[in-house]
Design a protein around this motif. Structure first.
Motif, PDB file in Angstrom:
ATOM      1  N   UNK A   1     -34.284 -19.597  -2.293  1.00  0.00           N
ATOM      2  CA  UNK A   1     -33.903 -20.440  -3.430  1.00  0.00           C
ATOM      3  C   UNK A   1     -34.802 -21.680  -3.391  1.00  0.00           C
ATOM      4  N   UNK A   2     -34.456 -22.726  -4.132  1.00  0.00           N
ATOM      5  CA  UNK A   2     -35.331 -23.896  -4.209  1.00  0.00           C
ATOM      6  C   UNK A   2     -35.428 -24.641  -2.882  1.00  0.00           C
ATOM      7  N   UNK A   3     -34.469 -24.443  -1.980  1.00  0.00           N
ATOM      8  CA  UNK A   3     -34.520 -25.101  -0.670  1.00  0.00           C
ATOM      9  C   UNK A   3     -35.281 -24.275   0.362  1.00  0.00           C
ATOM     10  N   UNK A   4     -35.338 -22.953   0.176  1.00  0.00           N
ATOM     11  CA  UNK A   4     -35.956 -22.047   1.154  1.00  0.00           C
ATOM     12  C   UNK A   4     -36.835 -21.034   0.418  1.00  0.00           C
TER      13      UNK A   4
ATOM     14  N   UNK B   1     -29.253  -7.215  10.075  1.00  0.00           N
ATOM     15  CA  UNK B   1     -29.365  -7.313  11.533  1.00  0.00           C
ATOM     16  C   UNK B   1     -29.925  -8.656  11.986  1.00  0.00           C
ATOM     17  N   UNK B   2     -30.534  -9.412  11.078  1.00  0.00           N
ATOM     18  CA  UNK B   2     -31.177 -10.681  11.436  1.00  0.00           C
ATOM     19  C   UNK B   2     -31.263 -11.561  10.195  1.00  0.00           C
ATOM     20  N   UNK B   3     -31.104 -12.868  10.384  1.00  0.00           N
ATOM     21  CA  UNK B   3     -31.285 -13.831   9.303  1.00  0.00           C
ATOM     22  C   UNK B   3     -32.590 -14.582   9.520  1.00  0.00           C
ATOM     23  N   UNK B   4     -33.365 -14.713   8.440  1.00  0.00           N
ATOM     24  CA  UNK B   4     -34.633 -15.450   8.452  1.00  0.00           C
ATOM     25  C   UNK B   4     -34.503 -16.591   7.434  1.00  0.00           C
ATOM     26  N   UNK B   5     -34.551 -17.826   7.934  1.00  0.00           N
ATOM     27  CA  UNK B   5     -34.502 -19.002   7.067  1.00  0.00           C
ATOM     28  C   UNK B   5     -35.913 -19.560   6.936  1.00  0.00           C
ATOM     29  N   UNK B   6     -36.578 -19.336   5.803  1.00  0.00           N
ATOM     30  CA  UNK B   6     -37.950 -19.833   5.635  1.00  0.00           C
ATOM     31  C   UNK B   6     -37.980 -21.345   5.447  1.00  0.00           C
ATOM     32  N   UNK B   7     -39.201 -21.877   5.385  1.00  0.00           N
ATOM     33  CA  UNK B   7     -39.370 -23.273   5.028  1.00  0.00           C
ATOM     34  C   UNK B   7     -39.156 -23.492   3.543  1.00  0.00           C
ATOM     35  N   UNK B   8     -39.282 -24.730   3.145  1.00  0.00           N
ATOM     36  CA  UNK B   8     -39.088 -25.096   1.746  1.00  0.00           C
ATOM     37  C   UNK B   8     -38.813 -26.576   1.622  1.00  0.00           C
ATOM     38  N   UNK B   9     -37.802 -26.923   0.848  1.00  0.00           N
ATOM     39  CA  UNK B   9     -37.474 -28.326   0.600  1.00  0.00           C
ATOM     40  C   UNK B   9     -35.996 -28.607   0.868  1.00  0.00           C
TER      41      UNK B   9
END
Length: 434
Positions: free
Chosen positions: A253-256, A290-298
């Protein structure tokens, strides 16, 4: 692979590469051509605009982080179903860093590996005939690459245009367009670059406006004609980053939003399934993953909403009790205890790592990173080496616990601890490229 391609380069950042690239991509698309878009270097924001301009995913090519075989494979993917490839360079044409996998990370490396001629976007403000000397230097500096033409940017008057164009043509290079100074042309920016494509209001009209501007001042068809056939380097296939799990939940989303399309392609090609969810919409990670990936962003711009996203936070904490969670840059900050925004307001985050970060006193952290895993991890076994980059303004107020990796920049021969790891949760400011 025979799809013709060209690379838009420049002497430095701020010369007009993005304006020319987006306008050209949309102008060619409006003429019925299928445009494959490419961005050189570690950039998340420009490729999203490329995708909006062309209707196709844009892929990153990076000679510092990627081996030649992977670059060739991704170029082949960009060419599939395309009539032409338009690549946007990064920084100055020859700018890079030592110790790369296939070069120094310069746009010129990509042009040389794939045989793409270069279209120079040159900012001529404050110059007249001297522009020709700079352009000739760029054209002759590296025998591996060929400059096919020049688009002059920020022309002040017709007299100015004639003076610059005459010098460039005497240097033996065709002028394929001249863009007048126009402060109304461009896209809004913030501290990491452009406002994201998904957040840009009326993006379609803005892109059409850029295309109109390019069409009025650039010979679009002549530029398309100078594109060269893409070479297929005879290299062994690169070792591509394997997926960290079979079923991966990726925040989007706009944060990630900083998640590379080339990673998604590689993971899916290896058989992984990717499911997207939105923390800002207070969505939990999909239970079947099986896994959560939190990308970069704002996340710093949405810290208040994230702090009150109770379903997301409770779902993430529950997920982390039994399955891995990993965060990159903004995702790493969201895994911490506290995120302080630019106004100095502290927002409670997930609390899965002993980390506190702040945007109140900003400091730029930028550069390529070579990281080595300190323990077995879903991304690989202990000692596995990864390449990527770091780009953020956050400062660390507290970072306590077991490091996730040891990392060094391109100019160092010493490793330093990077990120944190606690049980099944890990993260760092390092963005994985490959």
């Amino acid at each position: 692979m025979t799809t013709p391609g060209l690379l838009i380069g420049a002497a430095r950042s701020g010369s007009g590469k993005t304006t020319l690239a987006l306008g050209l991509m949309r102008a060619l698309t409006r003429r019925g051509l299928r445009v494959g878009a490419v961005k050189c270097g570690p950039d998340y924001i420009d490729p999203a605009f490329h995708a909006a301009a062309t209707g196709r995913d844009s892929l990153n090519l990076d000679s510092w982080a990627m081996a030649p075989g992977w670059i060739a494979e991704l170029a082949s993917a960009a060419s599939q179903g395309a009539d032409i490839i338009v690549a946007e360079g990064a920084m100055g044409l020859f700018d890079g860093a030592p110790g790369g996998a296939a070069g120094v990370g310069a746009s010129a490396d990509i042009a040389a590996l794939l045989g793409w001629p270069i279209l120079l976007a040159h900012d001529v403000s404050g110059q007249a005939q001297t522009a020709a000397a700079v352009i000739r230097g760029l054209a002759t500096y590296d025998s591996r690459v060929s400059v096919a033409g020049v688009v002059l940017n920020r022309i002040g008057s017709e007299r100015h245009r004639r003076l610059v164009a005459a010098g460039v043509q005497e240097a033996g290079l065709p002028v394929l367009g001249s863009l007048p100074r126009d402060e109304r042309v461009g896209l809004p920016e913030r501290h990491l670059g452009l406002i994201q494509a998904g957040e840009t209001s009326d993006i379609d009209n803005r892109l059409n406006g850029l295309a109109d501007f390019i069409e009025a001042h650039v010979d679009v068809l002549r530029i398309a004609a100078v594109a060269g056939s893409t070479l297929q380097p005879v290299r062994p296939r690169a070792e591509i980053c394997q997926p960290p799990a079979q079923r991966i939940a990726v925040a989007r989303d706009d944060a990630f939003s900083f998640f590379y399309p080339h990673l998604a392609r590689a993971w899916r090609a290896a058989g992984a399934e990717i499911s997207f969810f939105s923390p800002l919409a207070d969505e939990c990670p999909p239970e079947q993953c099986d896994l959560v990936w939190l990308p970069g962003g704002y996340p710093e711009l949405h810290a208040g909403r994230l702090a009150h996203a109770r379903n997301f936070l409770s779902g993430l904490k529950a997920f982390a009790q039994t399955r891995p969670v990993h965060g990159e840059c903004g995702g790493y900050m969201a895994l911490g205890q506290v995120l302080i925004d630019a106004q100095g307001v502290a927002h409670e985050m997930a609390g899965l790592l002993d980390l506190e970060t702040s945007f109140q006193n900003r400091k730029l952290h930028l550069g390529y990173r070579r990281a080595r895993l300190l323990a077995d991890h879903p991304l690989g076994l202990k000692g596995r080496i990864f390449r990527g980059h770091e780009f953020h303004y956050a400062t660390i107020l507290k970072e306590s616990g077991e490091p996730f990796a040891q990392a060094r920049d391109a100019y160092s021969d010493r490793d330093s601890p990077a990120g944190l790891r606690r049980r099944l949760v890990s993260g760092s400011f390092f963005h994985l490229i490959g």
